[in-house]
Design an enzyme around this catalytic site. Structure first.
Site, PDB file in Angstrom:
ATOM      1  N   SER A  84      23.350 -45.002  -5.369  1.00  0.00           N
ATOM      2  CA  SER A  84      24.405 -45.778  -4.717  1.00  0.00           C
ATOM      3  C   SER A  84      25.664 -44.923  -4.543  1.00  0.00           C
ATOM      4  CB  SER A  84      24.659 -47.055  -5.529  1.00  0.00           C
ATOM      5  OG  SER A  84      25.344 -48.017  -4.767  1.00  0.00           O
ATOM      6  N   HIS A 234      18.328 -53.171  -5.402  1.00  0.00           N
ATOM      7  CA  HIS A 234      19.228 -52.019  -5.383  1.00  0.00           C
ATOM      8  C   HIS A 234      19.135 -51.195  -6.669  1.00  0.00           C
ATOM      9  CE1 HIS A 234      22.490 -49.583  -3.995  1.00  0.00           C
ATOM     10  NE2 HIS A 234      23.339 -50.004  -4.911  1.00  0.00           N
TER      11      HIS A 234
END
Length: 256
Positions: A84, A234
């Site tokens: 990320s 995620h």
């Protein structure tokens, strides 16, 4: 200087966590990589974990922090994993200093611009009033009013620590994040390129890397491949660490 935990010996492998995370998020996988012949550097990026707090916050600055860290530890020919925000930092670093990086793994983030989408999480974090000296359970109860996903709350609770007896605090610099939130979504510079082996690993249930993003990825990373870990979101490395480890080790061991 950035705070780090170093495991094992061998080829340097830098692991960069995501927004609101810390090096501890990668401890289990880091130890695994250390047994595979890597000297693993689990970093806390600025304004996160045990690293320094600064009023300045950007990918450019985080890339410079990595450079200073590598120079201080005399690290060259490193491999990198970034998730990320850490993935965007690793992408920028690799494009700025390609001579220092051999292979790059980017976990569930692309080089494109991302609109702000952490507002609810920040609202929850800002709702915690530490002057009332809440307990851990009271902090979690406040977060639950804003953040329904249990996994996300547990992730955030990892950054909660006892600043002194009876006084909890978050390790990350929430004040600066409130002011610099737009920095998280910034795209990689248009001309940035890294022409060495790169692996993007995305979560099958995540929308951070879409099929339509592949062309843009190839523009910046012409040797890039994309793998998908099914049934993960995620936080793919936490949801299926075994498959993430398998994909990463296979990539690092490939002879190019």
């Amino acid at each position: 200087m950035l705070y780090s935990k170093i495991e094992g010996s061998g080829k340097p492998l830098l692991i960069l966590h995501g927004f609101l995370g810390m090096s501890d998020n990668w401890k289990t996988l880091g130890v695994q990589f250390a047994t595979e012949g890597f000297e693993v550097h689990l970093l806390d990026l600025r304004n996160h974990g045990r690293s320094f707090h600064s009023e300045e916050f950007s990918y450019e600055l985080m890339s410079q922090d990595i450079l200073e860290y590598c120079n201080a530890h005399k690290l060259t020919n490193v491999d990198m994993i970034g998730h990320s925000m850490g993935g965007k930092t690793a992408m920028l670093f690799a494009t700025q200093y390609p001579e220092m990086v051999d292979k790059l793994i980017v976990a569930d983030i692309g080089p494109k611009f991302y609109p702000q989408h952490h507002q609810t999480i920040l609202e929850g974090l800002n709702a915690v009033d530490f002057t009332t000296k809440p307990s851990r359970s009271e902090v979690e109860a406040i977060l639950e009013e804003y953040i329904t996903d249990f996994g996300t709350r547990q992730f955030l609770m990892k950054s909660l620590y006892w600043q002194e007896p009876g006084q909890l605090a978050f390790r990350f610099n929430l004040v600066v994040f409130n002011e610099k939130m737009e920095e998280i979504g910034v795209a990689l510079p248009a001309t940035a390129a890294f022409e060495k082996p790169t692996l993007f690993i995305r979560g099958g249930n995540s929308n951070y890397i879409l099929d339509s993003d592949f062309e843009n990825i190839q523009t910046h990373f012409p040797l890039a491949t994309v793998e998908t870990i099914p049934n993960t979101g995620h936080w793919l490395h936490a949801e299926n660490p075994a498959l993430f480890h398998e994909l990463a080790i296979s990539f690092f061991r490939e002879i190019n």
